[in-house]
Design a protein around this motif. Structure first.
Motif, short mmCIF file in Angstrom:
data_model
loop_
_atom_site.label_atom_id
_atom_site.label_comp_id
_atom_site.label_asym_id
_atom_site.label_seq_id
_atom_site.Cartn_x
_atom_site.Cartn_y
_atom_site.Cartn_z
N LEU A 14 0.74 -1.25 0.01
CA LEU A 14 -0.13 -0.12 -0.12
C LEU A 14 0.75 1.24 -0.05
N VAL A 15 2.08 1.34 0.79
CA VAL A 15 2.73 2.69 1.01
C VAL A 15 3.64 2.53 -0.42
N GLY A 16 4.23 1.31 -1.01
CA GLY A 16 4.77 1.21 -2.14
C GLY A 16 5.94 2.30 -2.23
N GLU A 17 6.01 3.03 -3.39
CA GLU A 17 6.94 4.00 -3.55
C GLU A 17 6.47 5.33 -3.23
N GLN A 23 7.24 17.56 2.21
CA GLN A 23 6.35 17.57 1.36
C GLN A 23 5.37 16.35 1.32
N SER A 24 6.09 15.24 1.47
CA SER A 24 5.34 14.02 1.58
C SER A 24 4.35 13.94 2.49
N GLN A 71 -0.55 11.05 5.04
CA GLN A 71 -1.93 11.01 5.60
C GLN A 71 -2.90 10.19 4.95
N GLU A 72 -2.50 10.14 3.41
CA GLU A 72 -3.48 9.39 2.54
C GLU A 72 -2.99 7.67 2.82
N ALA A 73 -1.86 7.70 2.96
CA ALA A 73 -1.54 6.23 3.19
C ALA A 73 -2.13 5.75 4.55
N VAL A 104 -4.44 2.67 5.50
CA VAL A 104 -3.98 1.56 6.58
C VAL A 104 -5.22 1.21 7.29
N PHE A 105 -5.69 2.50 7.83
CA PHE A 105 -6.89 2.19 8.82
C PHE A 105 -7.90 1.43 8.28
N LYS A 106 -8.43 1.98 6.91
CA LYS A 106 -9.45 0.98 6.08
C LYS A 106 -9.14 -0.25 6.37
#
Lengths: 469, 469
Positions: free
Chosen positions: A368-371, A399-400, A405-407, A411-413
């Motif tokens: 999920l985190v990937g690159e 900047q990331s 936060q999106e990741a 992750v929570f889902k």
């Protein structure tokens, strides 16, 4: 509205000043800064800091606040990870660190009575002097308080065998924002009279009542402890071994995992000679019991479980003496301090998944985190399926951050879809409240809000925590 | 009002008949009699008995009842001791005994998912087939249900070591009287998101929600068990020995006490050759563990603790083989059946005191009863301070009933003054609701009533239980 608040605050403060000793109250900016932060990254400034030394003064502080509708933010050692004690908006920080008497250590009944400001480690020490054991052991035990542990239902290393804080609380003495003081629970081990208000209060994050005293369950101190460190070249082997240990018919007293980034983080922080350079994952395993044979048996069974494939287990080290055990623990205990040096800013999450799913979870997490962003540091209490996931960032303006936060939300889902929890043991506080709906249904949320209203009709106890008011 | 109820019942019944299979519903007088009683001495007649086989049918039954304001009295095996399942007033008995699937036995995660009608002993058996252990073991396990155990937070023999039902429940799927269905808790071992609704529901005696499914924690089956029977000539020596065992640094898996009247009651019921004629009290002691040494060690330590004075310990018998262990258990397990023959009518109370106070409590109890009425039969789970006090009477019109009731009220006051509970593990139900105020403060009662309102605004779930509506 603000004017109205200022007038109410003034009236409250003046009344409080007549009741409390001068040294228990402060509006100094220095104090307001000290009590504006905790172990999270959040910050908020209260109007007044109240640090009572007696239960009566706590009752007065809360009852008057209820009458004047002044928010109260209860605080123990300020070691919470989810900002549970941060004053969000104006009000009073109620610093309970000085309400710190061990009221009773009842050896005959294996029971302790402690005020909320007692440091957990101090209670553990006192119990051990009498051959007794306060089995709850949050990572923060050396500085966190019993009250804070109860408010957050703190977990920790030994929860796999002994349960979380919830399982050690027999009774609570509390004050409500209505000014009512009440005891709930029993001094006896059993008691089922009416609804279980004790466990409702445990984990309520300061939003329902302020604790004045807790009655805690102790057990006999296990006489024998045996610790092992298992090193693996492949992370997935360590994760499979963890599942195999749970299958092996053994409940360890600790089963701690450190992944590749976690070990590297510790390596950068300090030299740990016993850590093999080729090790990319480690398990710290511990067994305790009343006789040596049981720890010997359990450690042997767990070693066998660690042999999950050819050459999977890189190294196995075992210790029984306290000093050698501590050397093994060093690897794991260096984790938290090493994180302070790992980067200027971190986004640290604490989740739980079913124990047999840890390998699957970590694989999905990495994918999920990937690159998108740098892979997180992963470690945790695998014995009960708690995993800490820490994203290391350059600073608050890295900047990331949006991508992280999106990741995190994904992750929570993922965690909830696997039957787990978005907060294994750190609470919701401020930091996770926007994710609450991922785990809790509208029905649960409605019930919780109504419970909140029943306990705290004025809504002054730790407002803004768990959910936005 | 009654006319209005009859009309609502008619409308409810007709609507329900369209939704449920015919065999799930009954208004037969024979069924109304069967479901009018439980293991208490209370009786009440419902209008309708509904026995659904599916979760959907339970949801329909409850949701429609909420809409038509028809009281619902949930029921498992009807083995409750405090009349929790008795229909008080008109309404529907919701018999959940047929909702009895073990939905999942997850060996990898040491977790079971069961519907409320699963018999506890059946779940224990299934778990044991996989080397796992459902550690909760109420005395009624052979016939009581998981749902009933959860509703009453049932205790039992092994609660001293493994906790009561509360400690084995991870999650619950429920339906509210509003018709809302929700899951609360997690499939993972940890999770602290929001208030602990799971433990609030455990022990709520059917007044908050109807359970559809429970996720339960299992542990590895202990491989070794060792049992001992200690006989004493003096009751106070057995009680002192019990306190000494708790002091000896051992947590037994069972520590059962039988007093003088209890042994005599069993003797009258059947011949038990291993029971010495001069024995006036006995302790049944059990230890379990992963290795034999630990049970050997613990039983030895407990034997030493039983030697509380010269000649105090009359006989000590020990067993490891299942059959011999069962012979020792026979003494204790004959207690309940022997009570059925002990007298036409009994007033049986179940209280808890702090473990070190059991000797003091029994002495005060005996003094309090004095010559007023016949001394009660006293036995119980001393390991966690639970004591069953049973007054034997000639019949429902025994002239000493008022004196017994007076004594019971004094006993409850004594128990609470000692830090104990008026209900160790059987719940309040109908039988103890008039004593509620002895243990609970007005503040606790207010909070509980408001929680009840939040969960069940229509007030139709098990009305009249715990407190009068």
């Amino acid at each position: 509205m603000d004017d109205d608040y200022s007038q109410r605050l003034k009236a409250y403060y003046e009344e409080l000043r007549r009741e409390l000793p001068a040294e228990a109250m402060s509006t100094d900016d220095a104090d307001r800064v000290i009590y504006s932060v905790d172990a999270s990254k959040e910050q908020g400034f209260a109007d007044v800091i109240v640090s009572p030394k007696t239960q009566d003064d706590v009752v007065t502080t809360v009852a008057l606040a209820g009458r004047h509708r002044i928010p109260i933010f209860p605080r123990g050692a300020g070691s919470g990870m989810s900002a549970g004690s941060i004053p969000m908006g104006r009000g009073v920080v109620l610093n309970l660190a000085k309400l710190n008497r061990i009221v009773k250590l009842d050896v005959a009944n294996l029971t302790a009575v402690a005020e909320p400001g007692v440091v957990t480690g101090k209670l553990q020490e006192e119990a051990e002097k009498h051959g007794l054991f306060y089995a709850s052991d949050p990572g923060s035990a050396a500085f966190s308080t019993i009250g804070g542990n109860i408010a957050e239902n703190a977990g920790g290393m030994r929860a796999v065998k002994y349960g979380s804080t919830r399982d050690h609380v027999l009774a609570l003495k509390c004050v409500l924002s209505t000014g009512e003081v009440f005891d709930t629970g029993t001094y006896s081990l059993m008691g089922v009279t009416g609804y279980d208000l004790v466990r409702l209060l445990v984990g309520s994050e300061g939003t329902l009542a302020v604790f004045l005293e807790a009655t805690l369950k102790l057990i006999p101190l296990p006489k024998f402890v045996r610790t092992a460190l298992a090193q693996f070249s492949r992370e997935e082997d360590a994760l499979s071994a963890s599942a195999a240990i749970i299958q092996a018919g053994v409940i360890p007293r600790a089963l701690e995992f450190m992944g590749e980034e976690a070990l590297n983080c510790v390596r950068r922080y300090r030299e740990i000679p016993l850590l093999k350079p080729e090790a990319n994952a480690a398990l710290l395993i511990e067994s305790d019991g009343a006789v040596d044979e049981v720890t010997r048996h359990e450690i042997a069974a767990m070693k066998e479980a660690c042999e999950v494939g050819e050459n999977a287990l890189l190294a196995w080290m075992e210790a029984q003496e306290k000093e050698q055990r501590e050397t093994l623990w060093d690897v794991r205990k260096s984790m938290s301090p090493s994180l302070y040096e790992a980067g200027a800013y971190k986004i640290a999450e604490d989740i739980a998944v079913p124990r047999a799913s840890v390998r699957e979870f970590v694989a999905k997490l990495r994918e999920l985190v990937g690159e998108r962003v740098r892979q997180p540091i992963i470690y945790g209490h695998l014995g009960h399926g708690s995993i800490h996931v820490t994203f290391v960032l350059e600073g608050k303006d890295d900047q990331s951050i949006p991508a992280v936060q999106e990741a995190v939300e994904e992750v929570f889902k993922l965690v909830v879809s696997m039957g787990g929890s978005i907060s294994a043991e750190h609470g919701i506080g401020l930091t996770k409240r926007k994710y609450l709906g991922i785990e809790l249904s509208p029905t649960e949320l409605r019930l919780m809000r109504e419970i909140k209203r029943a306990f705290d009709p004025a809504g002054i106890l730790n407002p803004g925590k768990i959910w936005e008011e």
